[in-house]
Design a protein around this motif. Structure first.
Motif, PDB file in Angstrom:
ATOM      1  N   MET A   1       0.841  -1.269  -0.014  1.00  0.00           N
ATOM      2  CA  MET A   1      -0.014   0.019   0.051  1.00  0.00           C
ATOM      3  C   MET A   1       1.069   1.446   0.070  1.00  0.00           C
ATOM      4  N   SER A   2       0.546   2.214  -0.644  1.00  0.00           N
ATOM      5  CA  SER A   2       1.247   3.646  -0.829  1.00  0.00           C
ATOM      6  C   SER A   2       1.205   4.224   0.683  1.00  0.00           C
ATOM      7  N   ALA A   3       2.589   4.596   0.787  1.00  0.00           N
ATOM      8  CA  ALA A   3       2.494   5.521   2.167  1.00  0.00           C
ATOM      9  C   ALA A   3       1.547   6.653   1.935  1.00  0.00           C
ATOM     10  N   LEU A   4       1.439   7.215   0.983  1.00  0.00           N
ATOM     11  CA  LEU A   4       0.390   8.438   0.838  1.00  0.00           C
ATOM     12  C   LEU A   4      -0.908   7.953   1.281  1.00  0.00           C
ATOM     13  N   LEU A   5      -1.541   6.898   0.846  1.00  0.00           N
ATOM     14  CA  LEU A   5      -2.856   6.447   1.124  1.00  0.00           C
ATOM     15  C   LEU A   5      -3.142   6.006   2.479  1.00  0.00           C
ATOM     16  N   LYS A   6      -1.764   5.456   3.100  1.00  0.00           N
ATOM     17  CA  LYS A   6      -2.156   4.699   4.331  1.00  0.00           C
ATOM     18  C   LYS A   6      -2.888   5.656   5.414  1.00  0.00           C
ATOM     19  N   PRO A   7      -2.462   6.916   5.762  1.00  0.00           N
ATOM     20  CA  PRO A   7      -3.011   7.804   6.613  1.00  0.00           C
ATOM     21  C   PRO A   7      -4.554   7.843   6.548  1.00  0.00           C
ATOM     22  N   PHE A   8      -5.016   7.905   5.116  1.00  0.00           N
ATOM     23  CA  PHE A   8      -6.524   8.079   4.765  1.00  0.00           C
ATOM     24  C   PHE A   8      -7.157   6.699   5.076  1.00  0.00           C
ATOM     25  N   LEU A   9      -6.563   5.740   4.735  1.00  0.00           N
ATOM     26  CA  LEU A   9      -7.250   4.441   5.135  1.00  0.00           C
ATOM     27  C   LEU A   9      -7.117   4.024   6.356  1.00  0.00           C
ATOM     28  N   GLU A  10      -6.196   4.328   7.028  1.00  0.00           N
ATOM     29  CA  GLU A  10      -6.284   4.049   8.692  1.00  0.00           C
ATOM     30  C   GLU A  10      -7.522   4.824   9.322  1.00  0.00           C
ATOM     31  N   TRP A  12     -10.385   5.779   7.495  1.00  0.00           N
ATOM     32  CA  TRP A  12     -11.351   6.148   6.347  1.00  0.00           C
ATOM     33  C   TRP A  12     -12.681   6.545   6.740  1.00  0.00           C
ATOM     34  N   ARG A  13     -13.197   6.180   7.924  1.00  0.00           N
ATOM     35  CA  ARG A  13     -14.319   6.478   8.195  1.00  0.00           C
ATOM     36  C   ARG A  13     -14.414   8.269   8.643  1.00  0.00           C
ATOM     37  N   LEU A  14     -13.575   8.724   9.042  1.00  0.00           N
ATOM     38  CA  LEU A  14     -13.240  10.209   9.304  1.00  0.00           C
ATOM     39  C   LEU A  14     -13.150  10.824   7.839  1.00  0.00           C
ATOM     40  N   THR A  15     -11.979  10.367   7.096  1.00  0.00           N
ATOM     41  CA  THR A  15     -11.975  10.817   5.895  1.00  0.00           C
ATOM     42  C   THR A  15     -13.085  10.872   4.763  1.00  0.00           C
ATOM     43  N   ALA A  16     -14.107   9.644   4.952  1.00  0.00           N
ATOM     44  CA  ALA A  16     -15.216   9.805   4.311  1.00  0.00           C
ATOM     45  C   ALA A  16     -16.254  10.920   4.718  1.00  0.00           C
ATOM     46  N   LEU A  17     -16.361  10.952   6.021  1.00  0.00           N
ATOM     47  CA  LEU A  17     -17.144  12.162   6.423  1.00  0.00           C
ATOM     48  C   LEU A  17     -16.600  13.418   6.051  1.00  0.00           C
ATOM     49  N   VAL A  18     -15.596  13.382   6.196  1.00  0.00           N
ATOM     50  CA  VAL A  18     -15.123  14.773   5.565  1.00  0.00           C
ATOM     51  C   VAL A  18     -15.232  15.200   4.197  1.00  0.00           C
ATOM     52  N   ALA A  19     -15.095  14.105   3.430  1.00  0.00           N
ATOM     53  CA  ALA A  19     -15.336  14.090   1.806  1.00  0.00           C
ATOM     54  C   ALA A  19     -16.644  14.523   1.543  1.00  0.00           C
ATOM     55  N   SER A  20     -17.573  13.642   2.321  1.00  0.00           N
ATOM     56  CA  SER A  20     -18.934  13.704   2.312  1.00  0.00           C
ATOM     57  C   SER A  20     -19.418  15.347   2.471  1.00  0.00           C
ATOM     58  N   LEU A  21     -19.064  15.916   3.647  1.00  0.00           N
ATOM     59  CA  LEU A  21     -19.258  17.139   3.928  1.00  0.00           C
ATOM     60  C   LEU A  21     -18.702  18.059   3.020  1.00  0.00           C
ATOM     61  N   ALA A  22     -17.662  17.956   2.196  1.00  0.00           N
ATOM     62  CA  ALA A  22     -17.191  18.812   1.715  1.00  0.00           C
ATOM     63  C   ALA A  22     -17.981  18.771   0.316  1.00  0.00           C
ATOM     64  N   MET A  23     -18.526  17.691  -0.229  1.00  0.00           N
ATOM     65  CA  MET A  23     -19.365  17.549  -1.367  1.00  0.00           C
ATOM     66  C   MET A  23     -20.804  18.486  -1.190  1.00  0.00           C
ATOM     67  N   LEU A  24     -21.024  18.261  -0.048  1.00  0.00           N
ATOM     68  CA  LEU A  24     -22.136  18.946   0.399  1.00  0.00           C
ATOM     69  C   LEU A  24     -22.118  20.426   0.410  1.00  0.00           C
ATOM     70  N   LEU A 159     -11.573   4.190  -2.838  1.00  0.00           N
ATOM     71  CA  LEU A 159     -10.728   4.090  -1.752  1.00  0.00           C
ATOM     72  C   LEU A 159     -11.388   3.450  -0.724  1.00  0.00           C
ATOM     73  N   SER A 160     -12.887   3.307  -0.407  1.00  0.00           N
ATOM     74  CA  SER A 160     -13.747   2.575   0.387  1.00  0.00           C
ATOM     75  C   SER A 160     -13.355   1.134   0.184  1.00  0.00           C
ATOM     76  N   LEU A 161     -13.074   0.591  -0.825  1.00  0.00           N
ATOM     77  CA  LEU A 161     -12.643  -0.792  -1.028  1.00  0.00           C
ATOM     78  C   LEU A 161     -11.316  -0.854  -0.565  1.00  0.00           C
ATOM     79  N   LEU A 162     -10.426   0.062  -1.027  1.00  0.00           N
ATOM     80  CA  LEU A 162      -8.815  -0.341  -0.317  1.00  0.00           C
ATOM     81  C   LEU A 162      -8.907  -0.192   1.377  1.00  0.00           C
ATOM     82  N   ALA A 163      -9.832   0.660   1.770  1.00  0.00           N
ATOM     83  CA  ALA A 163     -10.015   0.649   3.261  1.00  0.00           C
ATOM     84  C   ALA A 163     -10.726  -0.613   3.773  1.00  0.00           C
ATOM     85  N   VAL A 164     -11.637  -1.339   3.363  1.00  0.00           N
ATOM     86  CA  VAL A 164     -11.818  -2.811   3.563  1.00  0.00           C
ATOM     87  C   VAL A 164     -10.740  -3.632   3.251  1.00  0.00           C
TER      88      VAL A 164
END
Length: 172
Positions: A1-10, A12-24, A159-164
């Motif tokens: 796994m990429s070192a760049l992605l690892k903090p986001f996947l660790e 992921w629920r917080l990242t998904a929350l922030v991304a969803s709120l940003a889209m809204l 990204l959600s599937l990578l987090a799984v």
């Protein structure tokens, strides 16, 4: 796994929350500051992000509980399903805009943003036609907002599937 992605996947629920709120927030900004009233399919796309935000928040709470870590991948998978639904909805909306297929009857309006005169008419009891779903209100680099939403939702699904996968590997 990429070192760049690892903090986001660790987280992921917080990242998904922030991304969803940003889209809204982005959709709201286009409406408020850009004067682009949402059509029925645009509002449905927002519902996807509200569901994802609620699911991500619930996932954050559950996984903090005792023995909650084993549920991380389940919430990540559920987020993948919600975002995948968002991809399908956005592709459908894009197809309606490109006239590849008809949109729902609720999307056959013709209005854009509401003028002061229309607002006065509305307050007087008149009906105002909602914006049509088959006309792209905004286009950037050849893609409408629905097209960009499809790409964003696809990225969030992947990204959600990578987090799984990441969480399942941690369990084994």
């Amino acid at each position: 796994m990429s070192a760049l992605l690892k903090p986001f996947l660790e987280r992921w629920r917080l990242t998904a929350l922030v991304a969803s709120l940003a889209m809204l927030a982005t959709a709201h900004a286009f409406e408020t500051f850009g004067g682009l009233a949402p059509c029925a399919l645009c509002l449905r796309a927002r519902e996807v992000y509200w569901v994802a935000a609620g699911l991500a928040l619930a996932g954050m709470l559950v996984t903090r509980m005792r023995a909650g870590a084993r549920w991380r991948w389940v919430f990540d998978a559920a987020l993948a399903a919600v975002f995948a639904f968002g991809v399908g909805l956005a592709v459908y909306h894009s197809g309606v805009e490109w006239k590849w297929w008809p949109g729902p009857t609720a999307c056959s309006g013709g209005g854009g943003s509401v003028s002061a005169g229309q607002m006065a008419d509305l307050l007087g009891g008149a009906k105002i036609a909602p914006p049509a779903c088959d006309k792209a209100a905004w286009v950037f680099l050849g893609l409408s907002m629905a097209g960009w939403n499809a790409l964003a939702s696809l990225g969030l699904t992947v990204l959600s599937l990578l987090a799984v996968r990441h969480e399942r590997r941690k369990l084994s």
